[in-house]
Write a protein that holds these residues in place. Sequence first.
Motif, mmCIF file in Angstrom:
data_model
loop_
_atom_site.group_PDB
_atom_site.id
_atom_site.type_symbol
_atom_site.label_atom_id
_atom_site.label_comp_id
_atom_site.label_asym_id
_atom_site.label_seq_id
_atom_site.Cartn_x
_atom_site.Cartn_y
_atom_site.Cartn_z
ATOM 1 N N VAL A 36 -32.373 -35.881 -28.157
ATOM 2 C CA VAL A 36 -32.069 -35.212 -29.430
ATOM 3 C C VAL A 36 -31.346 -33.883 -29.180
ATOM 4 N N THR A 87 -39.785 -31.548 -33.841
ATOM 5 C CA THR A 87 -38.690 -32.235 -34.556
ATOM 6 C C THR A 87 -37.676 -31.275 -35.188
ATOM 7 N N TRP A 90 -34.003 -32.010 -34.562
ATOM 8 C CA TRP A 90 -33.351 -33.126 -35.244
ATOM 9 C C TRP A 90 -32.464 -32.644 -36.384
ATOM 10 N N LEU A 115 -32.631 -40.929 -38.284
ATOM 11 C CA LEU A 115 -31.391 -40.386 -37.740
ATOM 12 C C LEU A 115 -30.193 -40.979 -38.489
#
Length: 260
Positions: A36, A87, A90, A115
């Motif tokens: 990521v 996260t 992301w 995603l």
Amino acid sequence: GIYEYINVTKTGSNGSVGLIQLNRPKALNALCNGLVNEVGQALDILEADSSVGAIVITGSEKAFAAGADIKEMANKTYSETYSENFTQNWARVSTVRKPVLAAVNGFALGGGCELAMMCDIIYAGETAKFGQPEILLGVLPGVGGTQRLTRAIGKSKAMEIVLTGNQVPAQEAEKMGLVSKIFPVDQLVNETVKIAEKIASNSQLANAAAKECVNVAFETTLTEGLHFEKRMFHGCFATKDQKEGMAAFIEKRKANFTNE
Ligand code: HXC
């Protein structure tokens, strides 16, 4: 290359399309922290490269991405997830200002589906499978699955996907409006790049403004959204690209946008 988990190339005419291929085949492109982060770095570079007008994110024919890396997260504690803001990295995908297209073959599960939903358009190969199986792991979709999916396909379908964890075939995903178009598996990336190339030939200013306007539709009331859209439309008249685009139409020739 500089990347361990992805391949990044420039393709299309004049390298106008940035292509990010997730490349962690042994784990079906499970989205570990390193992967990521690399996607974020690649997006920073492509966003800053003025010759790139659109970006495509794809995986392999077997998997777009089978989700967040379960092995990496299995032993995390709440205090770790909270203090590291797990996260957070992301989010870079959803802040890109250039158009981002997802070309999804194979599994797009959990974080893989999320995603794809951070991208502006999703194209799928005929055998693609979408799903949010987090519920089967005792958790829930944590990077937008409960929010973006619900906005994309409505409550009953989103609840069904989130609560059953069942996989949704590409054809059904297209019917729901999650996917824009389906292509044969071996043509998906080429066809997506062709569309990205077409988008990249527009004024980058107009693309970014149009993308911003569509995204505002998810954030605000109709009245506010229409107001924002009208002002952004007015703003287009401050650009050379508006003069060029309209002159080209009147002169019956192809527009040559300079992103000014
Ligand atoms: C880590 C994974 C993985 C994952 C697959 N692998 N998915 N590793 N995290 N999400 C690994 C497997 O452990 C295996 O490694 C190898 O990839 C091949 O997978 P198989 O299961 O052997 O392949 P197959 O039988 O073809 O089954 C494919 C599959 C299955 C149906 C996609 O792998 C699967 O169910 N994966 C998990 C899907 C999932 O639950 N995703 C949601 C994750 S949670 P070895 O070493 O054994 O060969 C999530 C939260 C997001 O995404 C929000 C917060 C970030």
